[in-house]
Design an enzyme around this catalytic site. Structure first.
Site, PDB file in Angstrom:
ATOM      1  N   HIS A   1       0.614   5.197   1.064  1.00 48.82           N
ATOM      2  CA  HIS A   1      -0.147   6.199   1.803  1.00 48.82           C
ATOM      3  C   HIS A   1      -0.084   7.515   1.024  1.00 48.82           C
ATOM      4  O   HIS A   1       0.997   7.930   0.593  1.00 48.82           O
ATOM      5  CB  HIS A   1       0.469   6.475   3.176  1.00 48.82           C
ATOM      6  CG  HIS A   1       0.549   5.286   4.087  1.00 48.82           C
ATOM      7  ND1 HIS A   1      -0.292   5.127   5.162  1.00 48.82           N
ATOM      8  CD2 HIS A   1       1.384   4.213   4.105  1.00 48.82           C
ATOM      9  CE1 HIS A   1       0.031   4.006   5.820  1.00 48.82           C
ATOM     10  NE2 HIS A   1       1.040   3.439   5.187  1.00 48.82           N
TER      11      HIS A   1
ATOM     12  N   HIS B   1       0.835  -1.200   0.000  1.00 44.54           N
ATOM     13  CA  HIS B   1       0.000   0.000   0.000  1.00 44.54           C
ATOM     14  C   HIS B   1       0.868   1.247   0.000  1.00 44.54           C
ATOM     15  O   HIS B   1       1.945   1.274   0.601  1.00 44.54           O
ATOM     16  CB  HIS B   1      -0.945   0.030   1.208  1.00 44.54           C
ATOM     17  CG  HIS B   1      -0.275  -0.223   2.510  1.00 44.54           C
ATOM     18  ND1 HIS B   1       0.093  -1.478   2.931  1.00 44.54           N
ATOM     19  CD2 HIS B   1       0.100   0.620   3.502  1.00 44.54           C
ATOM     20  CE1 HIS B   1       0.668  -1.397   4.119  1.00 44.54           C
ATOM     21  NE2 HIS B   1       0.701  -0.125   4.477  1.00 44.54           N
TER      22      HIS B   1
HETATM   23  P1  5GP Z   1       1.595   0.503   7.380  1.00 45.74           P
HETATM   24  O1  5GP Z   1       1.904   0.708   8.837  1.00 45.74           O
HETATM   25  O2  5GP Z   1       1.631  -0.972   7.012  1.00 45.74           O
HETATM   26  O3  5GP Z   1       2.426   1.342   6.455  1.00 45.74           O
HETATM   27  O4  5GP Z   1       0.113   1.029   7.174  1.00 45.74           O
HETATM   28  C1  5GP Z   1      -1.028   0.251   7.391  1.00 45.74           C
HETATM   29  C2  5GP Z   1      -2.190   1.191   7.467  1.00 45.74           C
HETATM   30  O5  5GP Z   1      -3.380   0.449   7.326  1.00 45.74           O
HETATM   31  C3  5GP Z   1      -2.280   1.956   8.796  1.00 45.74           C
HETATM   32  O6  5GP Z   1      -2.183   3.355   8.555  1.00 45.74           O
HETATM   33  C4  5GP Z   1      -3.650   1.544   9.344  1.00 45.74           C
HETATM   34  O7  5GP Z   1      -4.332   2.600   9.972  1.00 45.74           O
HETATM   35  C5  5GP Z   1      -4.369   1.046   8.117  1.00 45.74           C
HETATM   36  N1  5GP Z   1      -5.372   0.023   8.374  1.00 45.74           N
HETATM   37  C6  5GP Z   1      -5.211  -1.115   9.106  1.00 45.74           C
HETATM   38  N2  5GP Z   1      -6.350  -1.837   9.127  1.00 45.74           N
HETATM   39  C7  5GP Z   1      -7.254  -1.144   8.390  1.00 45.74           C
HETATM   40  C8  5GP Z   1      -8.638  -1.390   8.061  1.00 45.74           C
HETATM   41  O8  5GP Z   1      -9.250  -2.395   8.427  1.00 45.74           O
HETATM   42  N3  5GP Z   1      -9.256  -0.446   7.285  1.00 45.74           N
HETATM   43  C9  5GP Z   1      -8.592   0.681   6.863  1.00 45.74           C
HETATM   44  N4  5GP Z   1      -9.301   1.540   6.107  1.00 45.74           N
HETATM   45  N5  5GP Z   1      -7.300   0.931   7.150  1.00 45.74           N
HETATM   46  C10 5GP Z   1      -6.640   0.032   7.912  1.00 45.74           C
END
Ligand code: 5GP
Ligand code: ZN
Length: 133
Positions: free
Chosen positions: A101, A99
């Site tokens: 951001h 993903h």
């Molecule tokens: P990472 O830390 O892997 O870069 O980002 C993962 C992101 O996914 C986090 O910002 C977190 O808030 C988001 N996230 C985790 N679970 C869910 C979910 O069930 N729905 C949504 N919309 N975002 C999620």
């Protein structure tokens, strides 16, 4: 992947606030609510991160990142964006489906997503010798 939350979001098994969708990509609001409009852009085919994504899906993700970012700036009143990606646990990745951001930015928003640190003593010529492809 059966137990991947982002695959479940793509399939509609977990609800999400959709921002954009095409054949290869799904984009939705991050549940964290840590900034206004924080958006996640994901490929519709499961992969872990930038290290294993098919290039076709990577290109589609980056195109969607640009499209959504331009929309936020051209149509939604933002002045710029931060684009962030964590690939690997050591880098802070917490959901292991690739993903990007998008954090829409205004100069007045008070966020600092790129905090300045003390400069290290680094020999750039040496780093380049070790890291260049
Ligand atoms: P990472 O830390 O892997 O870069 O980002 C993962 C992101 O996914 C986090 O910002 C977190 O808030 C988001 N996230 C985790 N679970 C869910 C979910 O069930 N729905 C949504 N919309 N975002 C999620
Ligand atoms: Zn997945």
């Amino acid at each position: 992947m059966n137990d991947c939350i982002f695959c479940k979001i793509i399939k509609g098994e977990i609800p999400s606030y959709k921002i954009y969708e095409d054949e290869f990509v799904y984009a939705f609001l991050d549940i964290a609510c840590d900034s206004y409009g924080h958006t996640l852009v994901i490929p519709k085919k499961h992969c872990t991160n930038v290290l294993d994504v098919d290039q076709d899906y990577l290109v589609a993700c980056i195109k969607a990142v640009q499209k959504i970012s331009k929309h936020y700036v051209d149509d939604c009143g933002f002045e710029g964006v931060n684009i962030l990606n964590a690939s690997g646990k050591c880098a802070g990745q917490s959901v292991f489906h690739l993903h990007f951001h998008i954090v829409p930015r205004k100069s007045s928003d008070g966020m600092d997503l790129w905090p300045l640190k003390d400069k290290y003593q680094i020999d750039l010529a040496d780093v380049c010798k070790k890291l260049a492809l």
